[in-house]
Design a protein around this motif. Sequence first.
Motif: not given
Length: 517
Positions: A456-465, A483-491, A494-498
């Motif tokens: 969730d922290a990665l998706i929202c773009g906030t760092p977390i300890s 981080g998020r790549r320029p041409d990356e789809e939302e789904e 999110r999958r990569r963050c997980l």
Amino acid sequence: MNTDIKQAMHVEAAKSFSSAEANENERRWNDDKIDRKNQDSTNNYDKTRMKLNFEIGSDGKIHSLGYHEKPLEVRLQERLTELGWKPFKQDSKIQPNCCARFIFGGNHDRTIEMAFGNQAVNLEKDADNSHLHRCEEIEHWAKDVYDWCTKRYGQENIVGFQVHLDESSPHIHALIVPVGQRTKSGRECVMWSAKFGKNRFEYGQILKEMHTSLYEDVGSKYGLERGDSIDGRNVQHLHKRDYIRKLTKEAKQAEKAIKGLQTMIQKLEAQIYNYQTQLEETDKSLASGQIELREYESRKSEILKQISEYQSKLEDKSNKLHEKEQELELLTKDAANASSVIQPFRNYKVDFTAPQIIEKPPMFGTDKWLERQNKYISNQFTAIVRKIEYLYMKEAASQVETAQRNVLADYGELFQLRRDVKMLAENYDNLKSIFETMLDQMANHSIRSKIFAIADALICGTPISVSSGGGGGNFSSDLRWDGRRPDEEEEEYRRRCLMFAIGTVKKQNEKKSYRKR
């Protein structure tokens, strides 16, 4: 007849259809997405022409692009469900084809003319074409192509039919479900072989017939000649993708050479203009009496000599520029037609004189005269037949040799596919191991909470300890996160963050178990 003004049709089997593909076909993008897409030098989506895009709906009428409430991939799944489509198990290494992706187009200049008529179109990136309006001819052409698809595949099986006028050349994307009847039950079902053949040979024959049928029903009405099929192609013994990549590389080199020559020509023209200016100033100096005639003639001779040398260089560079421009034009045409290369059977023209009687019949000895004339005519006729036979046997041998080379090339592609399958099988084993680890982690409540917190922290773009637990302190992962790549789809993001969160927690647990030892 201009044989370059051809229709184009490309068909590709698909085992699935992603939401990203659907979004591109229906242009379900915002301006930021379009700008990210255009960062790729090969893309040129003109935002000012997007309003001219359209599609033909299931009612056979023209609508604005993306008018349907349900996305394209959802409509495809609904049609597959209606037909009782059941793909193989998810862990199967092979999957059947469930749909066909068509692209219809044609000669660049002709399709631009159908779409925009005599209006001036600027195809440069970021150009303003907001003044353009869509011509009716492109709509008639699209409707005729739609009717052709309907006749072959059924209107209910045309899931999507989008017409794009915002790229370099106007073209159509059609998503079609191939449907056939089961032999025993007679029930309709998804069946690739019913429309495109059971093997490669049948597919080639069907593809030839499709090109001919499309020309007869549609292309001939709009001045588009029959497209070429890929059967019998001998594209330098390269896989089509490699061949297109090679042509693209050569085209870029030619473009670079053209730019260099254009720069040199501009410099030479500037130098010539500079010397012509000096010559005019010298004439003025002579007229005003600032220099004597001898000095004038010396200066003029030197300037004219320099002008002559630069003009010679300019002519040489201009000729080279013309050659490179022709080379680039041919490369561009070859790249555009790489999917439709054919080696036709040569139709020889044999020059001959028809056998004829050369003597008048005598009053006596007619039998011998007839025998002599028949023998002469027979020899002439036999010589003609032998010549034709030799030419066509030679051509047939050439065709057989070409076919053999293509078979060898196909075997090479087969071995490459086998290597790819082996690599995919290995990747599958790795993914299976990751999946099993993920299931084990998800079964533990504390680990599961930690994974979702990181994701969730990665998706929202906030760092977390992340707390290491037990011994206190915080854990910071040494896994790279870009981080998020320029041409990356939302789904996909999110999958990569997980997955990153799972890897982070897994690495943390491995360190903890190591410290306990």
